[in-house]
Enzyme design. Structure first.
Site, short mmCIF file in Angstrom:
data_model
loop_
_atom_site.label_atom_id
_atom_site.label_comp_id
_atom_site.label_asym_id
_atom_site.label_seq_id
_atom_site.Cartn_x
_atom_site.Cartn_y
_atom_site.Cartn_z
N HIS C 222 0.81 -1.21 0.00
CA HIS C 222 0.00 0.00 0.00
C HIS C 222 0.85 1.27 0.00
O HIS C 222 0.63 2.14 -0.84
CB HIS C 222 -1.05 0.03 1.10
CG HIS C 222 -1.93 1.21 0.89
ND1 HIS C 222 -2.91 1.24 -0.06
CD2 HIS C 222 -1.91 2.44 1.42
CE1 HIS C 222 -3.46 2.43 -0.10
NE2 HIS C 222 -2.86 3.19 0.79
N TYR C 226 1.50 5.03 -2.51
CA TYR C 226 1.73 6.42 -2.11
C TYR C 226 3.10 6.91 -2.57
O TYR C 226 3.28 8.09 -2.81
CB TYR C 226 1.51 6.60 -0.60
CG TYR C 226 0.03 6.73 -0.34
CD1 TYR C 226 -0.59 7.96 -0.51
CD2 TYR C 226 -0.74 5.63 -0.03
CE1 TYR C 226 -1.95 8.09 -0.37
CE2 TYR C 226 -2.11 5.74 0.11
CZ TYR C 226 -2.71 6.97 -0.05
OH TYR C 226 -4.05 7.09 0.07
N HIS C 373 -9.32 0.52 -11.78
CA HIS C 373 -9.00 1.50 -10.74
C HIS C 373 -7.54 1.97 -10.83
O HIS C 373 -7.27 3.16 -10.87
CB HIS C 373 -9.28 0.90 -9.36
CG HIS C 373 -8.65 1.64 -8.22
ND1 HIS C 373 -9.07 2.89 -7.84
CD2 HIS C 373 -7.61 1.33 -7.42
CE1 HIS C 373 -8.32 3.31 -6.83
NE2 HIS C 373 -7.42 2.38 -6.56
N PHE C 374 -6.60 1.02 -10.89
CA PHE C 374 -5.22 1.54 -10.85
C PHE C 374 -4.72 2.02 -12.20
O PHE C 374 -3.68 2.66 -12.26
CB PHE C 374 -4.24 0.58 -10.15
CG PHE C 374 -4.10 -0.78 -10.74
CD1 PHE C 374 -3.49 -0.96 -11.96
CD2 PHE C 374 -4.55 -1.88 -10.04
CE1 PHE C 374 -3.35 -2.22 -12.50
CE2 PHE C 374 -4.41 -3.16 -10.58
CZ PHE C 374 -3.81 -3.32 -11.81
N HIS C 375 -5.48 1.76 -13.26
CA HIS C 375 -5.12 2.47 -14.50
C HIS C 375 -5.60 3.92 -14.44
O HIS C 375 -5.11 4.75 -15.20
CB HIS C 375 -5.65 1.74 -15.73
CG HIS C 375 -4.77 0.59 -16.13
ND1 HIS C 375 -4.91 -0.66 -15.61
CD2 HIS C 375 -3.69 0.53 -16.96
CE1 HIS C 375 -3.97 -1.46 -16.10
NE2 HIS C 375 -3.21 -0.76 -16.93
N ARG C 438 -9.68 -10.31 -13.01
CA ARG C 438 -8.48 -9.74 -13.60
C ARG C 438 -7.46 -10.85 -13.83
O ARG C 438 -7.70 -12.00 -13.48
CB ARG C 438 -7.89 -8.66 -12.68
CG ARG C 438 -7.37 -9.22 -11.37
CD ARG C 438 -6.90 -8.14 -10.42
NE ARG C 438 -5.55 -7.68 -10.76
CZ ARG C 438 -4.71 -7.11 -9.87
NH1 ARG C 438 -5.08 -6.96 -8.61
NH2 ARG C 438 -3.52 -6.72 -10.23
N ARG C 439 -6.33 -10.51 -14.44
CA ARG C 439 -5.21 -11.44 -14.61
C ARG C 439 -5.63 -12.75 -15.26
O ARG C 439 -5.29 -13.82 -14.77
CB ARG C 439 -4.57 -11.75 -13.26
CG ARG C 439 -3.96 -10.55 -12.60
CD ARG C 439 -3.37 -10.88 -11.26
NE ARG C 439 -2.26 -9.98 -10.96
CZ ARG C 439 -1.52 -10.05 -9.87
NH1 ARG C 439 -1.76 -10.96 -8.97
NH2 ARG C 439 -0.54 -9.21 -9.67
C1 HEM Z 1 -0.77 1.34 -23.42
C2 HEM Z 1 -1.16 1.55 -22.20
C3 HEM Z 1 -1.63 0.43 -21.31
C4 HEM Z 1 -2.43 -0.63 -21.63
C5 HEM Z 1 -3.06 -0.93 -22.97
C6 HEM Z 1 -2.57 -1.43 -20.44
C7 HEM Z 1 -3.30 -2.60 -20.37
C8 HEM Z 1 -3.37 -3.42 -19.27
C9 HEM Z 1 -4.22 -4.57 -19.13
C10 HEM Z 1 -5.18 -5.07 -20.18
C11 HEM Z 1 -3.98 -5.11 -17.92
C12 HEM Z 1 -4.70 -6.27 -17.26
C13 HEM Z 1 -4.37 -7.58 -17.71
C14 HEM Z 1 -5.02 -8.64 -16.89
O1 HEM Z 1 -5.38 -8.44 -15.71
O2 HEM Z 1 -5.19 -9.73 -17.45
C15 HEM Z 1 -2.97 -4.34 -17.28
C16 HEM Z 1 -2.45 -4.60 -16.04
C17 HEM Z 1 -1.62 -3.73 -15.36
N1 HEM Z 1 -1.19 -2.50 -15.80
FE1 HEM Z 1 -1.52 -1.68 -17.62
N2 HEM Z 1 -1.86 -0.86 -19.43
C18 HEM Z 1 -1.28 0.29 -19.92
C19 HEM Z 1 -0.50 1.18 -19.23
C20 HEM Z 1 -0.11 1.01 -17.91
C21 HEM Z 1 0.67 1.96 -17.17
C22 HEM Z 1 1.18 3.29 -17.68
C23 HEM Z 1 0.85 1.41 -15.92
C24 HEM Z 1 1.56 1.95 -14.71
C25 HEM Z 1 2.20 3.05 -14.63
C26 HEM Z 1 0.19 0.12 -15.92
C27 HEM Z 1 0.20 -0.73 -14.83
C28 HEM Z 1 -0.41 -1.95 -14.81
C29 HEM Z 1 -0.33 -2.88 -13.71
C30 HEM Z 1 0.44 -2.67 -12.41
C31 HEM Z 1 -1.08 -3.99 -14.06
C32 HEM Z 1 -1.34 -5.22 -13.20
C33 HEM Z 1 -0.50 -6.35 -13.57
C34 HEM Z 1 -0.92 -7.57 -12.80
O3 HEM Z 1 -2.12 -7.76 -12.55
O4 HEM Z 1 -0.03 -8.33 -12.42
N3 HEM Z 1 -0.38 -0.09 -17.13
N4 HEM Z 1 -2.62 -3.29 -18.12
CU LIG Z 2 -3.84 -0.11 -0.77
#
Ligand code: HEM
Ligand SMILES: [Cu+2]
Ligand SMILES: [Cu+2]
Lengths: 53, 157, 548
Positions: C222, C226, C373-375, C438-439
């Site tokens: 968490h 921050y 949410h975190f996007h 998710r995932r």
């Molecule tokens: C082109 C831009 C982006 C696209 C298309 C994108 C797309 C995605 C998608 C589809 C997932 C979920 C996949 C799943 O749960 O099966 C994901 C997970 C995630 N994204 Fe992005 N994302 C983008 C940019 C970013 C950026 C800029 C960040 C952070 C600064 C970010 C951080 C994350 C994180 C931390 C996860 C979670 C990974 C996990 O569950 O292990 N993403 N993203």
């Molecule tokens: Cu938290």
């Protein structure tokens, strides 16, 4: 107005502007809208929780 | 510290709303019995098949339209010796553990959602008021077959 | 102490070295993100050899760890050099050492992911077991950030001694506070990786205590968010007021909010473990209450930001309740990108309060709602703010200027990002409430009707993802131009001044011993009893599994 009263008057003015500060009515409305949005979305999901119990 | 009077007002209103949220969920959780799934039972994660009740996972009737459904999560399925069919209006107590890695346990359209950590048992109860097709799925990444880890649950009229 | 207007050239090099890696990570992570949305919607199948979860591990690590951390450290070095003056020798050398150690760690972990030896996602939950080198890479990365934090604290310490000042520049105070938060937070994950994961993955011990490892992870997890957010707040509090021609609303309240973040952002990790066995509902709820306390400084921040906008607008003669809103410099990319980030933080924050609401977490936990949410939080509010910083910081450091044409390109970038995220994150939030997890790679759960109903949303996510990817390409074009090709010149490093009439900052706000002491007490209160229970009543541990 006597000199003394005038002095008192300015002193009072200084105090009030210091207490009231700048005009921030727009800010207050903006944050209240933000708060309203939070409350609405929270109760929205809470409602979903209750119907799904 | 000096604070603008509107800012003070905003913080009072804002914190007030937070206190209301906390009270609502606090009362709902502790007074109405809806605390999140937090079972304290433990077992040896390598001996799940030998540990009751997980040595015979499945559906057991325990009362008037009340069931206990014991499941073993393992990559990449939920194991049960019985078919997953229950009558409409049944209250089901799910009791689940994992034989290998961490899994999730979720039934969309309901509040059933909990983590299954190896070595621990987790439990949750749900009453199925309406008949229909439900899906029990794993919502925590557990390996290459994670997206296939789901079993149907049927609620019949 | 004179206010240096330009970042020293050597410090600029150190800062830029971090920024290059940060933006390279955005490009690579963005490619992975695009592919993920295409796979999930059933549009493509990954070419032989690449696994969906391998890609997702890379995406999480490159964006949530590499991009954010390198950017934050690079930004802080530049800002501290700008507000406190050139880095002294020792902290300067420590800064480079940190950079090297971090980068060795990053490369090692990346290699392990490419070799498919670390497909455990960026949260690496046991008992999925990666190669020991994956964990060693992560450890080096963290140690590198400690050296960086050490460099900043050392610089701050020397500055205070030399200048005899009780109160440091606001930027530097906030940077040091963020790094202190990072120190306290990373202790949890470091303990877990060094004492649990590494010995277990080498086979020196057979078993791992799952619940303890998860708790140590979320003790860190968490405050990690921050750590991403506070540098964006630095920009919003300190830099934006200057760009809009206004003043910092209140120096003391800005510092107070950062103090509150240190106190309340750590003893709250259970809000990520609300649905887990082995932790009693009482301790979960206690941490939920503490989580709600950390919302208060964000409420303060919202007010301060709007107030500095309104005061700036009124000073320029804006009339009426909202005239100031229109008077903001919307065409200025240095303002527009972070401002859109701030506005996105409204739904982002609302979602966060819902996530943390104890049993309500059952509606959203591990569904795509969380990803949505975190996007909004890190991938929009924070990312757009960082992009907005880079637009002037990079030319400032490379001796170039942000031209009018680049302002327009950057504004287009921001708009594309907001539109793409509206589709992707909006669809994720909605389908998450319907229960989509998710995932997960492409799946219909054997044509289950509910799961089939999620597909239109997956398609909307892919549309949003494609727009976002175009935005990333545009971003990389802008960044490359600013770093290597833009006209030579002098770009400002904006640092706001405090509003006249704002009261003097009380020096208690820089009483580190006091705040660290209170933070420690809160952490002990929130964690001691449940952690002792976890250790004393632990089930036999788990062996490792490699299920990929
Ligand atoms: C082109 C831009 C982006 C696209 C298309 C994108 C797309 C995605 C998608 C589809 C997932 C979920 C996949 C799943 O749960 O099966 C994901 C997970 C995630 N994204 Fe992005 N994302 C983008 C940019 C970013 C950026 C800029 C960040 C952070 C600064 C970010 C951080 C994350 C994180 C931390 C996860 C979670 C990974 C996990 O569950 O292990 N993403 N993203
Ligand atoms: Cu938290
Ligand atoms: Cu799974």
């Amino acid at each position: 107005m006597g000199v003394l009263e005038e002095k008192k008057e300015t002193a009072r003015k200084v105090v009030t502007t210091k207490e009231e500060g700048p005009n921030l009515k727009g800010t207050m409305i903006a944050v209240m809208l933000l708060g309203g949005f939070i409350v609405l979305s929270w109760f929205g999901v809470y409602w979903l929780y209750l119907v799904r119990l | 510290m000096h604070m603008h009077k509107l800012e003070r007002l905003w913080l009072i209103i804002g914190s007030g709303a937070l206190v209301v949220f906390l009270l609502v969920i606090g009362v709902n959780a502790f007074a109405m019995g809806h605390t999140p799934p937090s079972d304290r039972d433990i077992l040896d994660p390598t001996q799940v098949d030998l540990t009751a009740p997980f040595d015979d996972p499945g559906l057991k009737k325990i009362g008037d339209n009340e069931y206990e459904l014991v499941l073993v999560a393992q990559a990449f399925t939920f194991q049960s010796n019985d078919e997953l069919k229950i009558p409409e209006g049944a209250t089901v107590h799910f009791k689940v553990t994992s034989k290998d890695v961490v899994h999730g346990f979720q039934i969309p359209k309901t509040n059933v959602n909990m983590m299954i950590t190896p070595g621990h048992v987790n439990t949750i109860t749900h009453t199925f008021d309406e008949a229909g097709q439900f899906l029990i799925l794993c919502n925590e990444y557990c390996g290459v077959g994670h997206q296939a880890m789901g079993v149907p649950l049927e609620v019949i009229k | 102490m004179m206010n240096q207007m330009i970042v020293d050239r050597n410090d600029a090099k150190l800062s830029m070295a971090h920024l290059y890696i940060a933006f390279a990570a955005v490009l690579l992570g963005g490619i992975a993100g695009l592919l993920q949305t295409l796979v999930r919607s059933g549009t493509i199948v990954l070419p032989a050899g690449i696994g969906y979860y391998q890609l997702l591990t890379a995406h999480g690590i490159l964006l949530a760890l590499v991009f954010t951390t390198y950017f934050i450290i690079g930004f802080f070095y530049a800002g501290m050099s700008r507000t406190m003056g050139k880095f002294y020798d020792q902290p300067y050398r420590l800064g480079w050492l940190g950079y090297i150690v971090m980068t060795i760690g990053t490369v090692l972990t990346t290699i392990m992911i490419l070799l498919n030896e670390g497909t455990v996602l960026y949260t690496f939950y046991a008992p999925l077991k990666a190669s020991p080198w994956f964990y060693i890479g992560l450890t080096l990365f963290i140690v590198g950030t400690w050296l960086a934090g050490g460099a900043m604290c050392h610089q701050y310490y020397i500055w205070k001694k030399v200048s005899h000042k009780k109160i440091s520049p606001l930027f530097s105070f906030m940077a040091v506070m963020t790094m202190v938060l990072w120190f306290v937070a990373t202790i949890g994950v470091a303990v877990s990786v060094i004492f649990q994961f590494i010995p277990w993955s080498f086979g020196w011990v057979d078993e791992i205590n799952i619940l303890l490892s998860r708790t140590l992870f979320w003790y860190f997890g968490h405050p990690l968010v921050y750590f991403w957010l506070l540098p964006a707040y630095v920009c919003w509090y300190v830099i934006i007021p200057e760009i809009i021609g206004g003043k910092i609303f209140s120096d003391s309240l800005a510092r107070l909010s950062f103090v509150l973040f240190l106190l309340f952002s750590i003893p709250v990790g259970f809000h990520h473990q609300l649905l887990e066995s082995g932790i009693s509902p009482f301790w979960k709820y206690l941490q939920v209450v503490l989580t709600f306390m950390v919302i208060v400084p964000s409420l303060m921040t919202a007010f301060s930001l709007f107030a500095s906008f309104e005061m700036a607008g009124r000073k320029k003669g804006a009339k009426g309740l909202f005239g100031w809103f229109r008077a903001l410099p919307w065409k200025d990319a240095r303002f527009f990108a972070p401002m859109v980030g701030m506005l996105i933080f409204i739904p982002a924050g609302a979602g966060g309060i819902i996530n943390a609401s104890n049993q309500m977490n059952q509606i959203v936990h591990n569904t795509l709602w969380v990803t949505g949410h975190f996007h909004l939080t890190v991938a929009s509010s924070v990312a757009l703010t960082f992009f907005g910083i880079a637009y002037w910081l990079i030319p400032h450091l490379t001796g170039r200027v942000l031209t009018g044409k680049m302002h327009q390109m950057a504004n287009l970038q921001t708009i594309l990002w907001a539109v793409g995220m509206f589709f992707m994150s909006g669809a994720m939030h909605t389908v998450g409430l319907l229960g989509a997890p998710r995932r997960t790679a492409y799946t219909t759960y054997q044509n289950n009707p509910d799961a089939l109903g999620w597909m239109p949303y997956e398609v909307a996510m892919a549309v949003g993802g494609s727009i976002l990817f175009i935005a990333i390409l545009l971003l990389i074009y802008i960044i490359t131009d600013l770093a290597f090709f833009a006209p030579k010149g002098k770009e400002d490093f904006p640092i706001g001044e405090v509003a006249e009439g704002a009261e003097k900052t009380p020096s208690i706000l820089e009483n580190w011993r006091l705040w660290l002491g209170i933070a420690t007490v809160l952490i002990l209160v929130a964690y001691t009893v449940p952690v002792v229970h976890m250790i004393e009543h632990a089930p036999p541990g788990s062996p490792g599994y490699k299920f990929w």
